[in-house]
Design a protein around this motif. Structure first.
Motif, short mmCIF file in Angstrom:
data_model
loop_
_atom_site.label_atom_id
_atom_site.label_comp_id
_atom_site.label_asym_id
_atom_site.label_seq_id
_atom_site.Cartn_x
_atom_site.Cartn_y
_atom_site.Cartn_z
N VAL A 1 -70.58 -35.23 -1.63
CA VAL A 1 -71.87 -34.67 -2.05
C VAL A 1 -72.02 -34.95 -3.53
N CYS A 2 -73.20 -35.40 -3.94
CA CYS A 2 -73.44 -35.65 -5.37
C CYS A 2 -74.90 -35.32 -5.68
N ARG A 3 -75.23 -35.31 -6.96
CA ARG A 3 -76.61 -35.05 -7.36
C ARG A 3 -77.50 -36.25 -7.01
N SER A 4 -78.75 -35.97 -6.70
CA SER A 4 -79.70 -37.07 -6.47
C SER A 4 -79.95 -37.76 -7.80
N LEU A 5 -79.79 -39.07 -7.80
CA LEU A 5 -80.07 -39.83 -9.02
C LEU A 5 -81.41 -40.52 -8.85
N PRO A 6 -82.10 -40.75 -9.94
CA PRO A 6 -83.34 -41.55 -9.81
C PRO A 6 -82.98 -42.91 -9.22
N GLN B 1 -80.18 -32.15 0.20
CA GLN B 1 -79.05 -31.31 0.56
C GLN B 1 -78.88 -30.15 -0.42
N CYS B 2 -78.17 -29.15 0.05
CA CYS B 2 -77.93 -27.95 -0.73
C CYS B 2 -76.46 -27.59 -0.56
N LEU B 3 -75.80 -27.31 -1.66
CA LEU B 3 -74.38 -26.93 -1.59
C LEU B 3 -74.30 -25.43 -1.90
N ILE B 4 -73.78 -24.69 -0.94
CA ILE B 4 -73.72 -23.23 -1.10
C ILE B 4 -72.25 -22.83 -1.14
N THR C 1 -79.26 -27.32 -5.45
CA THR C 1 -80.14 -28.08 -4.55
C THR C 1 -80.36 -29.48 -5.13
N GLU C 2 -81.21 -30.25 -4.45
CA GLU C 2 -81.49 -31.64 -4.84
C GLU C 2 -80.22 -32.47 -4.88
N LEU C 3 -79.44 -32.37 -3.81
CA LEU C 3 -78.20 -33.13 -3.72
C LEU C 3 -78.32 -34.17 -2.61
N GLU C 4 -77.37 -35.09 -2.61
CA GLU C 4 -77.29 -36.09 -1.55
C GLU C 4 -75.90 -36.02 -0.92
N LEU C 5 -75.88 -36.28 0.37
CA LEU C 5 -74.60 -36.35 1.08
C LEU C 5 -74.43 -37.79 1.56
N TYR C 6 -73.33 -38.40 1.19
CA TYR C 6 -73.05 -39.76 1.65
C TYR C 6 -71.86 -39.75 2.58
N LEU D 1 -68.82 -36.55 -8.10
CA LEU D 1 -68.70 -36.01 -6.75
C LEU D 1 -68.49 -34.50 -6.82
N LEU D 2 -69.40 -33.75 -6.20
CA LEU D 2 -69.30 -32.29 -6.26
C LEU D 2 -68.38 -31.75 -5.17
#
Ligand code: ASP
Ligand code: MG
Length: 431
Positions: free
Chosen positions: A421-426, A314-317, A384-389, A408-409
């Motif tokens: 939306v948050c950052r992708s974690l390993p 995901q991408c947050l713009i 970029t490199e985000l996740e949406l839950y 949480l962004l």
């Protein structure tokens, strides 16, 4: 008792045709489940073929060598055919003709260095070979009729996401299919359509479910069964979540919402045509074909367990007006217009006084187009490199389970649905 002429539509996805053993399993399911019924079988590309074709296409389009990757794809398909039909299976067959045609198209593409804006159109012509090859093998394994769906499933020219021309498609399907189905099972491609002038379109990644629904709608099928590698429709993807539960029954409405939020189990466009004609959708496991699975249809059911949907890439713009004026309807109109034009879909959005944020699937190419359109008018930031839950039917425990330890962004909550939306974690084990 089923009416003798009742029609079933079966859809087999990539995992269910991933090798010769999987195709043998498919033939067994078809034999054991469909006695006395007419059967239309919709098949996607084998295993990860579509991804492989995307890579090959990308290389050819940008003038790079693609021969090792193409050779792998060729030997994979002929290898499966030989395993199923004997050592001579590859020679002088429909399969070889298709593989040669694919090589030819790719060689032309590499040589021509076509303009960048034909990318999507060229993509469809190449990527469609995955389904053509797979159906060719499956039809032979079942001794069934092979049908090219492209002249029937009429779309517009929206490459990579062809929009169905319903009246023409329904007319074509009703004109052609009944006679074929009367003769015996028919195998056709998922995911593909054709424009009025005979070019191939695709219906969006994972679009084969939608194809099954289109045929079922046109032919007023008894039901559609999607055969998957999971036990049915689950409340979360077991690849990422622990303790998943299966929904034995679920409404069209709930399923549409889950698919909309990104549950990858069913393509989002699949449900509507089925709901309109009240055709039940069954999701069953090809690994355990007699198990109950899930029945999607009309009617009430028990309150559902919380469902977890994860979308990565995901991408947050965010857009800020340059003159510090408020984000007005006029500004929003410009932003929405540009998003629609570059075909970036909004997965979530939020407005504040001087800024407007959208979460979309990341595409470097589309994002660059968007920036060049709007840069003069807005200050634009993106991550970029985000996740949406998304949690549907959330409760306290499910909220905590997902948000714990994450920054949480962007977040949003309605009565039934919580999204963030948050950052992708390993990834460390299952969530
Ligand atoms: N083969 C296509 C894809 O992987 C369509 C599908 O699987 O439904 O996206
Ligand atoms: Mg697939």
């Amino acid at each position: 008792m089923q009416e003798p002429h009742s029609l079933q539509v079966y859809k087999f996805g990539g995992a269910s045709v991933k090798d010769a053993a999987a195709i043998r399993n498919l033939t067994q399911i078809v034999r054991e489940h469909t006695a006395g019924q007419q059967l239309l079988i919709v098949v996607s590309a084998m295993g990860k073929t579509t991804n492989a074709l995307e890579e090959i296409f990308q290389r050819a389009f940008t003038g790079q060598d693609f021969s090792p990757q193409l050779e792998l794809l060729r030997s994979f398909h002929t290898g499966v055919a030989q395993e199923l039909f004997g050592p001579d299976a590859g020679e002088a067959s429909q399969l070889t003709t298709l593989l040669d045609e694919l090589s030819g198209q790719l060689a032309d593409l590499r040589q021509q260095a076509p303009p960048a804006d034909t990318y999507d159109q060229r993509y469809d012509q190449v990527i469609s070979f995955g389904e053509l090859l797979a159906t060719c093998i499956v039809a032979r394994a079942l001794d069934a009729q092979w049908l090219d769906c492209r002249p029937l499933l009429r779309t517009d020219h929206t490459w990579r996401e062809g929009r169905i021309d319903w009246p023409t498609t329904e007319w074509n399907v009703r004109d052609q299919l009944p006679a074929l189905l009367q003769r015996g099972p028919v195998v056709t491609q998922g995911f593909l359509g054709g424009t009025p002038n005979g070019q191939t379109t695709t219906l969006g990644r994972e679009g084969s479910d939608y194809t099954a629904a289109i045929f079922a709608y046109c032919l007023q099928a008894e039901s559609v069964t999607i055969w998957k590698d999971v036990a049915g429709l689950l409340n979360a993807d077991p690849k990422f979540f622990a303790d998943t539960v299966r929904f034995p029954q679920i409404s069209y409405q709930e399923t549409i919402e889950m698919a909309y939020y990104g549950a990858s189990v069913i393509h989002p466009k699949t449900i509507k045509p089925l709901a309109v004609r009240q055709i039940p959708l069954l999701v069953k496991s090809f690994l355990n074909p007699t198990a109950e699975g899930t029945r999607i249809g009309d009617g009430r059911h028990e309150p559902l367990a919380p469902a977890f949907i994860r979308k990565d890439g995901q991408c947050l713009i965010s857009f800020e007006s340059k003159d510090l004026t408020f984000i007005s309807e006029e500004n929003l109109e410009v932003i929405f217009g540009a998003l629609a034009q570059v075909r970036l879909k909004i997965n979530m959005m939020q407005n504040s006084a001087i800024s407007f944020s959208v979460c979309t699937d990341f595409s470097a190419y589309r994002l660059e187009k968007l920036l060049s359109q709007l840069r003069d008018q807005f200050t634009i930031h993106y991550n970029t490199e985000l996740e949406l839950y998304t949690i549907k039917n959330y409760d306290k425990a499910s909220l905590q389970r997902l948000t714990m330890g994450r920054e949480l962004l962007l977040e949003q909550r309605s009565r039934q649905t919580f999204q963030f939306v948050c950052r992708s974690l390993p990834v460390e084990g299952l969530i």
